[in-house]
Design an enzyme around this catalytic site. Structure first.
Site, PDB file in Angstrom:
ATOM      1  N   LYS A 199      47.895  30.975 -16.912  1.00  0.00           N
ATOM      2  CA  LYS A 199      48.221  29.809 -16.469  1.00  0.00           C
ATOM      3  C   LYS A 199      49.865  29.546 -16.272  1.00  0.00           C
ATOM      4  CE  LYS A 199      44.511  26.801 -18.383  1.00  0.00           C
ATOM      5  NZ  LYS A 199      44.473  26.099 -19.670  1.00  0.00           N
ATOM      6  N   LYS A 241      34.306  33.475  -5.389  1.00  0.00           N
ATOM      7  CA  LYS A 241      33.703  32.385  -6.437  1.00  0.00           C
ATOM      8  C   LYS A 241      34.161  31.189  -5.966  1.00  0.00           C
ATOM      9  CE  LYS A 241      34.670  31.178 -11.237  1.00  0.00           C
ATOM     10  NZ  LYS A 241      35.581  30.077 -11.371  1.00  0.00           N
ATOM     11  N   LYS A 300      38.054  25.336  -7.450  1.00  0.00           N
ATOM     12  CA  LYS A 300      39.059  24.321  -6.968  1.00  0.00           C
ATOM     13  C   LYS A 300      40.632  25.001  -6.533  1.00  0.00           C
ATOM     14  CE  LYS A 300      40.274  22.094 -11.384  1.00  0.00           C
ATOM     15  NZ  LYS A 300      39.051  22.885 -12.199  1.00  0.00           N
TER      16      LYS A 300
HETATM   17  P1  ADP Z   1      37.359  25.776 -11.211  1.00  0.00           P
HETATM   18  O1  ADP Z   1      37.176  27.041 -10.994  1.00  0.00           O
HETATM   19  O2  ADP Z   1      36.948  25.141  -9.963  1.00  0.00           O
HETATM   20  O3  ADP Z   1      38.855  25.471 -11.780  1.00  0.00           O
HETATM   21  P2  ADP Z   1      36.698  25.268 -14.176  1.00  0.00           P
HETATM   22  O4  ADP Z   1      37.229  26.373 -14.510  1.00  0.00           O
HETATM   23  O5  ADP Z   1      36.913  23.903 -14.318  1.00  0.00           O
HETATM   24  O6  ADP Z   1      36.263  25.460 -12.342  1.00  0.00           O
HETATM   25  O7  ADP Z   1      34.950  25.498 -14.364  1.00  0.00           O
HETATM   26  C1  ADP Z   1      34.498  24.492 -15.237  1.00  0.00           C
HETATM   27  C2  ADP Z   1      33.181  25.022 -15.541  1.00  0.00           C
HETATM   28  O8  ADP Z   1      32.297  25.487 -14.230  1.00  0.00           O
HETATM   29  C3  ADP Z   1      33.122  26.498 -16.295  1.00  0.00           C
HETATM   30  O9  ADP Z   1      31.996  26.433 -17.155  1.00  0.00           O
HETATM   31  C4  ADP Z   1      32.779  27.497 -15.519  1.00  0.00           C
HETATM   32  O10 ADP Z   1      32.021  28.467 -15.920  1.00  0.00           O
HETATM   33  C5  ADP Z   1      31.803  26.683 -14.386  1.00  0.00           C
HETATM   34  N1  ADP Z   1      32.026  27.244 -12.896  1.00  0.00           N
HETATM   35  C6  ADP Z   1      33.016  27.151 -12.306  1.00  0.00           C
HETATM   36  N2  ADP Z   1      32.949  27.591 -10.879  1.00  0.00           N
HETATM   37  C7  ADP Z   1      31.766  28.235 -10.877  1.00  0.00           C
HETATM   38  C8  ADP Z   1      31.074  29.136 -10.115  1.00  0.00           C
HETATM   39  N3  ADP Z   1      31.571  29.354  -8.762  1.00  0.00           N
HETATM   40  N4  ADP Z   1      29.944  29.589 -10.232  1.00  0.00           N
HETATM   41  C9  ADP Z   1      29.244  29.407 -11.497  1.00  0.00           C
HETATM   42  N5  ADP Z   1      29.997  28.637 -12.562  1.00  0.00           N
HETATM   43  C10 ADP Z   1      31.258  27.908 -12.311  1.00  0.00           C
END
Ligand code: ADP
Ligand code: TRP
Length: 321
Positions: free
Chosen positions: A110, A189, A192
């Protein structure tokens, strides 16, 4: 089985979040004792904007309710409404070796991505351990990125139990290695952080723009293509009914798949899939006090449980005199 899961209220939820985490979490309310909460204190380590944090918290809660989380069948609340968690975090912090936190990748990642380094960001895993241990959670479903934080929570629980006597359930992580990673518009992947998402609740216009922007290759329509290598197909597969999916699969393998047509079909499917949730969300957005009431009731119920654990902990460590 007591399952607990925390979600950061940071940013619009996307279909990667939905298929990666939210869907199975919501389904678990039928088979388990589900504890689900919005981790606003954790989000405060990276979102230091009053309006954004407050709105994000209410919106994330609204989205979860719209997608089917049922406060009658689970416990659903906002982390900061249970102040017991910060007291427990302090008590746990004195048992947490610096080296354990120094080894955590998430902090380093981070900071490398530009989040301001702070004591709160560094001790994030201790607050997360408090989240889990306070409710004596048995199972904690998390993404691979949270695996290390779960190990920290387990280490702290074991150390506490060894030092002060059996107090905490040692939680088990639930990490689904087979869970497909949902690809984003560009095939990476969906995240956001990469700006390649399809938000679950995008407006009709925005949704169309997103779906039409899914990156595909430039092979001619008649050419045979490998559907497993096409991110349009990976997204389409999530929504299409089995018989139509088999047809489109055939078009890929034998030639004849028209990306533009598949995108328009995907757009319709997406709209249908989330239609009921979208309608429910619109009703909840118009009645934010109803959402606040649900969260407030959730916090009251869960605080009773939190205070039982905290009372025991206070006694164990000598804070009762
Ligand atoms: P981001 O990558 O958008 O910041 P987060 O890290 O906040 O998302 O993820 C929140 C949850 O959603 C986690 O449990 C993560 O494993 C799941 N998740 C996020 N993006 C994906 C994806 N592309 N495919 C599957 N699961 C995802
Ligand atoms: N750190 C988790 C994340 O970023 C969110 C979280 C906070 C959490 N407390 C938790 C997850 C307790 C599970 C259990 O995704």
């Amino acid at each position: 089985m007591r399952i607990l899961s925390g979600i950061q209220p940071s940013g619009q939820l996307h279909i990667g979040n939905y298929f990666g985490m939210m869907r199975s979490m919501i389904a678990s309310q039928d088979s388990s004792e589900l504890y689900a909460f919005i981790v606003d204190l954790h989000a405060l380590t990276s979102v230091q904007d009053r309006e954004r944090l407050a709105r994000g918290t209410l919106e994330a809660a609204t989205d979860f309710l719209a997608l089917g989380l049922d406060p009658e069948r689970c416990l659903f609340w906002v982390q900061s409404d249970v102040p017991e968690v910060t007291e427990l975090a302090w008590i746990l912090s004195v048992l947490t070796p610096m080296g354990l936190l120094e080894r955590c990748h998430s902090y380093k990642d981070k900071v490398a991505r530009g989040v301001a380094s702070s004591h709160g960001l560094f001790s994030y895993p201790v607050l997360m351990a408090a989240d889990i241990l306070l409710y004596q959670a048995e199972r904690v479903p998390v993404g691979k990125d949270q695996k290390q934080h779960l190990e920290v929570a387990r280490d702290i629980a074991i150390k506490f139990n060894n030092t002060f006597g059996e107090t905490f359930v040692v939680p088990e992580p639930v990490i689904d290695d087979n869970l497909a990673t949902i690809p984003g518009l560009d095939g990476q992947k969906m995240s956001k952080s990469y700006g390649n998402t399809i938000p679950i609740f995008a407006s009709e216009k925005e949704l169309k723009k997103k779906v039409m922007a899914i990156v595909t290759d430039a092979t001619p329509v008649e050419a045979a293509k490998d559907p497993e290598k096409c991110n349009l197909f990976s997204l389409y597969k999530l929504f299409a009914p089995a018989d139509r999916l088999a047809e489109v699969h055939g078009l890929y393998v034998n030639g004849g798949a028209m990306y533009g047509k598949i995108k328009l079909e995907l757009l319709d499917l997406l709209q249908d899939y989330f239609r009921a949730a979208r309608e429910k969300r619109a009703r909840l957005l118009a009645a934010p006090d109803q959402v606040r009431e649900i969260l407030g009731q959730g916090a009251i119920k869960v605080r009773e449980k939190a205070s039982v654990t905290l009372d025991l902990v206070r006694d164990r460590v000598g804070l009762k005199y």
